[in-house]
Design a protein around this motif. Sequence first.
Motif, short mmCIF file in Angstrom:
data_model
loop_
_atom_site.label_atom_id
_atom_site.label_comp_id
_atom_site.label_asym_id
_atom_site.label_seq_id
_atom_site.Cartn_x
_atom_site.Cartn_y
_atom_site.Cartn_z
N ASP A 63 -6.78 0.63 -2.24
CA ASP A 63 -6.79 0.17 -0.86
C ASP A 63 -8.18 0.36 -0.23
O ASP A 63 -8.67 -0.52 0.48
CB ASP A 63 -5.73 0.91 -0.04
N SER A 64 -8.82 1.46 -0.53
CA SER A 64 -10.17 1.72 -0.01
C SER A 64 -11.17 0.70 -0.52
O SER A 64 -12.01 0.20 0.24
CB SER A 64 -10.64 3.13 -0.40
N VAL B 297 0.86 -1.19 0.00
CA VAL B 297 0.00 0.00 0.00
C VAL B 297 0.89 1.24 0.00
O VAL B 297 1.85 1.33 0.77
CB VAL B 297 -0.94 0.01 1.23
N GLY B 298 0.58 2.18 -0.89
CA GLY B 298 1.39 3.39 -1.00
C GLY B 298 2.49 3.25 -2.04
O GLY B 298 3.09 4.25 -2.44
N THR C 46 -2.62 1.83 -4.78
CA THR C 46 -3.00 3.22 -4.53
C THR C 46 -3.96 3.29 -3.35
O THR C 46 -4.57 2.29 -2.97
CB THR C 46 -3.69 3.82 -5.78
N SER C 47 -4.12 4.49 -2.81
CA SER C 47 -5.06 4.66 -1.69
C SER C 47 -6.50 4.37 -2.14
O SER C 47 -7.30 3.83 -1.37
CB SER C 47 -4.95 6.06 -1.09
N LYS C 48 -6.83 4.68 -3.40
CA LYS C 48 -8.15 4.39 -3.94
C LYS C 48 -8.39 2.87 -3.99
O LYS C 48 -9.44 2.40 -3.56
CB LYS C 48 -8.26 5.00 -5.34
#
Length: 189
Positions: free
Chosen positions: A159-160, A150-151, A155-157
């Motif tokens: 991961d969400s 993650v990171g 991406t954070s998207k």
Amino acid sequence: MKHLFLLSFIVALITSCDSDKFSEKEKQVYIVKGKEIGKATLKKLGSNLMYHIKTGGTKEAIPFCNVKADILTTEIADKYKVSIKRTSHKIRSKKNKPNQEEEAIIKHYLSLVTKGEKLKPIVKKEKDNKVHFYAPIIAEGKCLMCHGVVGEQITSKTDSILKVLYPNDKATGFKVGNLRGVLAVTFNE
């Protein structure tokens, strides 16, 4: 007549005790067939996932995988008249949790990785005469969009989306070449 019956009984007993063992040639037949099934399974899953990644990115591919991966796997299993399972030491979904034997196979593969040894398929015949084929699943670059760090690759998207669909997800943090999991094929003969 009694001696013939006793001799037949002893032969049957010995044969049944060795029923969980089979020749190297027989083992090789299952390895070839298991590899064929594994390749077909991963190809079907991979090509479908790549299509959805190309058309809608991970926001389309992750929900597709969540709903359709098991259906696609079952299609291949039905075609070959086997059972197929993908499992890992870091699972994304509870339904992919390894059983005791699969957990032992995964630990074996992880110990081989630590020693720098090559991972090869494993074939076992159980007491019920069912044959099980296990093959390592190795993380490739394309896997890391959803299974990487993650990171970095995730991406954070993405991961969400993963957190919404898989609240207990442990299947991240992989790098190219890592043992991602195990493909388990049970021959239903």
